[in-house]
Structures are given as C-alpha cells and as structure tokens.
Design a protein around this motif. Structure first.
Motif, PDB file in Angstrom:
ATOM      1  N   ASP A 259      29.662 -38.759  60.798  1.00 29.84           N
ATOM      2  CA  ASP A 259      28.821 -37.763  61.472  1.00 29.84           C
ATOM      3  C   ASP A 259      29.074 -36.436  60.799  1.00 29.84           C
ATOM      4  OD1 ASP A 259      27.768 -39.458  63.419  1.00 29.84           O
ATOM      5  OD2 ASP A 259      29.460 -39.126  64.774  1.00 29.84           O
ATOM      6  N   ALA A 260      28.023 -35.773  60.366  1.00 25.87           N
ATOM      7  CA  ALA A 260      28.164 -34.494  59.673  1.00 25.87           C
ATOM      8  C   ALA A 260      27.352 -33.440  60.410  1.00 25.87           C
ATOM      9  CB  ALA A 260      27.656 -34.625  58.241  1.00 25.87           C
ATOM     10  N   GLU A 261      27.844 -32.202  60.374  1.00 27.02           N
ATOM     11  CA  GLU A 261      27.077 -31.095  60.959  1.00 27.02           C
ATOM     12  C   GLU A 261      25.864 -30.812  60.085  1.00 27.02           C
ATOM     13  OE1 GLU A 261      29.309 -27.528  61.503  1.00 27.02           O
ATOM     14  OE2 GLU A 261      30.490 -28.365  63.142  1.00 27.02           O
ATOM     15  N   GLY A 262      24.741 -30.526  60.714  1.00 26.34           N
ATOM     16  CA  GLY A 262      23.552 -30.129  59.958  1.00 26.34           C
ATOM     17  C   GLY A 262      22.486 -31.206  59.941  1.00 26.34           C
ATOM     18  N   HIS A 263      21.397 -30.884  59.242  1.00 23.77           N
ATOM     19  CA  HIS A 263      20.167 -31.693  59.253  1.00 23.77           C
ATOM     20  C   HIS A 263      19.835 -32.094  57.819  1.00 23.77           C
ATOM     21  CE1 HIS A 263      15.924 -32.650  59.919  1.00 23.77           C
ATOM     22  NE2 HIS A 263      16.161 -32.619  61.219  1.00 23.77           N
ATOM     23  N   VAL A 264      19.239 -33.262  57.653  1.00 24.35           N
ATOM     24  CA  VAL A 264      18.878 -33.726  56.304  1.00 24.35           C
ATOM     25  C   VAL A 264      17.920 -32.749  55.606  1.00 24.35           C
ATOM     26  CG1 VAL A 264      16.962 -35.201  57.078  1.00 24.35           C
ATOM     27  CG2 VAL A 264      18.225 -35.815  54.986  1.00 24.35           C
ATOM     28  N   GLN A 265      17.237 -31.898  56.384  1.00 22.00           N
ATOM     29  CA  GLN A 265      16.371 -30.865  55.781  1.00 22.00           C
ATOM     30  C   GLN A 265      17.183 -29.693  55.233  1.00 22.00           C
ATOM     31  OE1 GLN A 265      13.239 -31.136  55.282  1.00 22.00           O
ATOM     32  NE2 GLN A 265      12.438 -32.613  56.746  1.00 22.00           N
ATOM     33  N   ASP A 266      18.460 -29.574  55.628  1.00 22.69           N
ATOM     34  CA  ASP A 266      19.309 -28.497  55.100  1.00 22.69           C
ATOM     35  C   ASP A 266      19.709 -28.869  53.673  1.00 22.69           C
ATOM     36  OD1 ASP A 266      19.256 -27.378  57.634  1.00 22.69           O
ATOM     37  OD2 ASP A 266      21.178 -28.272  58.238  1.00 22.69           O
ATOM     38  N   ALA A 267      19.604 -27.913  52.753  1.00 27.23           N
ATOM     39  CA  ALA A 267      19.884 -28.214  51.340  1.00 27.23           C
ATOM     40  C   ALA A 267      21.293 -28.767  51.165  1.00 27.23           C
ATOM     41  CB  ALA A 267      19.690 -26.958  50.497  1.00 27.23           C
ATOM     42  N   ARG A 268      22.276 -28.170  51.876  1.00 28.76           N
ATOM     43  CA  ARG A 268      23.661 -28.625  51.635  1.00 28.76           C
ATOM     44  C   ARG A 268      23.867 -30.060  52.109  1.00 28.76           C
ATOM     45  NH1 ARG A 268      23.378 -25.148  55.207  1.00 28.76           N
ATOM     46  NH2 ARG A 268      23.831 -25.778  57.322  1.00 28.76           N
ATOM     47  N   VAL A 269      23.184 -30.428  53.227  1.00 28.72           N
ATOM     48  CA  VAL A 269      23.317 -31.809  53.722  1.00 28.72           C
ATOM     49  C   VAL A 269      22.584 -32.755  52.763  1.00 28.72           C
ATOM     50  CG1 VAL A 269      22.782 -33.382  55.631  1.00 28.72           C
ATOM     51  CG2 VAL A 269      23.582 -31.056  56.121  1.00 28.72           C
ATOM     52  N   ALA A 270      21.381 -32.348  52.340  1.00 24.94           N
ATOM     53  CA  ALA A 270      20.607 -33.187  51.412  1.00 24.94           C
ATOM     54  C   ALA A 270      21.399 -33.441  50.133  1.00 24.94           C
ATOM     55  CB  ALA A 270      19.273 -32.507  51.093  1.00 24.94           C
ATOM     56  N   GLU A 271      22.013 -32.383  49.588  1.00 24.79           N
ATOM     57  CA  GLU A 271      22.791 -32.533  48.337  1.00 24.79           C
ATOM     58  C   GLU A 271      23.982 -33.464  48.556  1.00 24.79           C
ATOM     59  OE1 GLU A 271      22.646 -30.954  45.198  1.00 24.79           O
ATOM     60  OE2 GLU A 271      20.778 -29.858  45.531  1.00 24.79           O
ATOM     61  N   ALA A 272      24.624 -33.345  49.719  1.00 26.96           N
ATOM     62  CA  ALA A 272      25.770 -34.206  50.004  1.00 26.96           C
ATOM     63  C   ALA A 272      25.316 -35.666  50.081  1.00 26.96           C
ATOM     64  CB  ALA A 272      26.439 -33.788  51.311  1.00 26.96           C
ATOM     65  N   LEU A 273      24.163 -35.902  50.706  1.00 29.39           N
ATOM     66  CA  LEU A 273      23.677 -37.273  50.831  1.00 29.39           C
ATOM     67  C   LEU A 273      23.249 -37.836  49.474  1.00 29.39           C
ATOM     68  CD1 LEU A 273      21.694 -37.328  54.218  1.00 29.39           C
ATOM     69  CD2 LEU A 273      24.120 -37.698  53.773  1.00 29.39           C
ATOM     70  N   LEU A 274      22.667 -36.966  48.621  1.00 28.48           N
ATOM     71  CA  LEU A 274      22.312 -37.426  47.266  1.00 28.48           C
ATOM     72  C   LEU A 274      23.572 -37.835  46.511  1.00 28.48           C
ATOM     73  CD1 LEU A 274      19.592 -34.790  46.243  1.00 28.48           C
ATOM     74  CD2 LEU A 274      19.241 -37.223  46.716  1.00 28.48           C
ATOM     75  N   GLY A 275      24.633 -37.009  46.652  1.00 26.26           N
ATOM     76  CA  GLY A 275      25.900 -37.324  45.998  1.00 26.26           C
ATOM     77  C   GLY A 275      26.468 -38.634  46.512  1.00 26.26           C
TER      78      GLY A 275
END
Ligand SMILES: O=C(O)C(=O)C[C@]1(C(=O)O)C=C[C@@H](O)C=C1
Length: 326
Positions: A259-275
């Motif tokens: 579970d991570a803070e933030g939303h998949v629309q947030d750039a930092r969350v999106a980048e983390a998920l891409l990684g």
C-alpha cells in the motif's frame, strides 16, 4: 432507467463477509452511507473467497472484505484472494474500531463456558483475556465473529461451543447474553476493510489517496527487496504497508502486497509503478482510492507534480537539441 433502454436499472448488490453483524457488515454500512447508497442490496457471503468469486462472476457489483488489523496484521484470505484469479480492484476503504464482547445463550454463567468460538483474527486479539478469565476453555474457529454468534441463537442447531467472541451488535442481533464486554487485549484496535469490484478506471485523485499493488518477486538475488523498495523511496512515495505472501508455486517464491500513499495519476506514484513493472516478474494493480482517514499525502521536496514536469521538459529539450529550460 438505464439511458437508451426500457429496462429499469438493477439495484446495486454489495457482498460482505457475513452473516449480519460482522465487523465487515459494519464497514460496508459505513461506506454505503458515505456514498449515499444506504438503500443498496447487501448480500452476506460465507467467506472472503465466496464474496470475491461472486464479484468475479458478476453476481455482485462489489464486495467488502477485511484487509488488515492493527493488532493481528494482514488477512491472508483477502491478500491471497486478490493476488490470484481474475483481477479485481479496490474502489473504497473503511476503518472500523474493533471491540469484542463474549456472548452466550441466556442463562449461561462465565464459569460454565468450556468452549469458545470466533474468527481466528478475533481469537488472536482476545487471547490474553481468555488466558486470564477462561484459562481452560477450548477454542473452535468459525468463519466470522457473527457466524459464531449466530450458532448460539435461539433455535440454532447444536454447535459444540458455549460462547462467541463477537461485536456487541452481533450479540444483540442473535439474542445472546453478554457475559463480558471489551474483552480485546489492545484498546483502540482497528481493522481496515476494502470494497473490491471488477477492474475499472480509478476515481480522480483527491490528495488523500492510497494505491495498492501486488508485486511478484523477480529472480531471487541479493538486495532484491531493497531494489523493490527503492522504486518507491527514490520517487518520494511513502508506503503504509508491505507484506510478503507465498505465491504457492514453490518454496521461497513470494509476492509483496504493497500500500503506497498517493494516486496512480500522481507522477511520483506512476514512476514508481513503472520502475516496479520493469523490475518485477508481474505487477498486479489493485487500485487507487481515497483513504478512509482522509490523511493527505506527504510530498517530499523534488517529488511533486511540478518537479516531475520540469524534469520531463528538460529531458525533451535535451533530446530535441533545444536549449533546456533552467
Ligand atoms: O468476523 C468478522 O466480524 C469480520 O468482519 C472479520 C474480521 C477479520 O477478518 O479480521 C474483522 C475484524 C476483526 O478483526 C475480526 C474479524
């Protein structure tokens, strides 16, 4: 009426780990009130698996299931049920304070209780009280706290136990006498529940969201877990839970429920998920949804939307041979 058809819109059907009077039932009630859907149909399921299967089959629109308890940790049936099978996503969450009573058929005395039944998670939260007040009592697991209570209702078939650890509302609902209140060992215990449905686009970000994924371990190697965590740490994404579960394929094969803070629309969350996706054998996205506690996301310097946007503009300029913005 659905637009363009004559058929009346079907009332929405929400499942939950039943029967009536479970903590999961309370969690569903809470979410339906918040969504203005308190007249929706509520369908009890015999187990977490049964509730998830009914959503997958299209018999239910969504189901409420327990995810984690502040004392006893993750609910394995839910984590495993979401890690395998057709994908499902979390669409809402609820936090329910869990306080237990010991209920029994009217007339039962505490000293007569030889066998106690409840859900395993509830039993684990009342172990100390049981050791002190009913040290010789045996324990029989039940599918939920309310199922244990229902087994002692007037007219119920013989169950083989004398008392149930359950919510006060369940004791009342099934006509039990309360022999003791507040029998949980930890004051302030809370369970987090999630409402899961078939995959759909996440609701828009609110600024106080949570994103849940299940990451399947890549080829095992030294530092594997550190590299997985680094995907989030280097983008400034705070984790609120990480838990490993065996995949069942072979000894030593694990997946990580995160579970991570933030939303998949947030750039930092999106980048983390891409990684994470580049690094893991498989990533299952379980949704971005508003946090029940409304706690706003913490954003570290250099990881907000503007910082990611500036970095992207700089890279585009470099690639196109333009003078990069300062
Ligand atoms: O049995 C219930 O009442 C449930 O809702 C399940 C459940 C759980 O799975 O943890 C929920 C909250 C309590 O911690 C005990 C049991």
């Amino acid at each position: 009426m659905s637009p363009g058809t004559d058929a009346p819109a079907r009332p929405r059907r929400y499942g939950y780990l039943g029967p009536e009077g479970t903590f999961t039932d309370a969690a569903l009630g809470d979410v339906l009130v918040r969504r203005g859907e308190d007249d929706a149909e509520r369908v009890p399921a015999a187990s977490v698996d049964a509730a998830l299967a009914a959503v997958r089959a299209g018999d239910l629109d969504a189901a409420m299931v327990p995810m984690e308890n502040s004392v006893e940790g993750g609910v394995a049936a839910t984590l495993d049920g979401l890690a395998g099978g057709d994908p499902l996503v979390v669409v809402a969450e609820a936090l329910v304070p869990v306080t237990f009573v010991l209920g029994a058929r009217p007339g039962t005395r505490l000293e007569d209780v030889a066998v106690v039944s409840t859900h395993t998670h509830a039993h684990a939260q009342c172990r100390g009280w049981l050791a002190e007040h009913l040290p010789r009592a045996q324990y029989v697991p039940s599918s939920s706290t309310a199922a244990a209570a229902a087994g002692l209702a007037p007219g119920a078939a013989a169950t083989g136990y004398d008392a149930a650890l359950c919510a006060g509302v369940a004791a009342e609902r099934y006509g039990l006498e309360v022999l003791a209140r507040d029998v949980g060992d930890t004051a302030g215990a809370v369970t987090r529940f999630v409402l899961v449905g078939r995959p759909t686009a996440p609701p828009p970000p609110t600024g106080a969201d949570r994103t849940t994924v299940i990451a399947f371990q890549p080829q095992d190697h030294p530092g594997m877990l550190l590299e997985l965590l680094e995907q989030f740490a280097s983008r400034g994404v705070n984790l609120t839970r990480i838990e490993s579960r065996p995949t069942g394929d072979a000894l030593g094969r694990y997946c990580f429920a995160i579970d991570a803070e933030g939303h998949v629309q947030d750039a930092r969350v999106a980048e983390a998920l891409l990684g994470l996706h580049r690094f893991c054998a498989q990533v299952r996205f379980l949704g971005s949804y508003p946090r029940a506690d409304g706690r706003p996301v913490t954003v570290r310097p250099g990881t907000d939307e503007a910082a990611f946007g500036d970095a992207r503009a700089w890279l585009d300029a470099v690639r196109e041979g333009r003078r990069p913005p300062a």
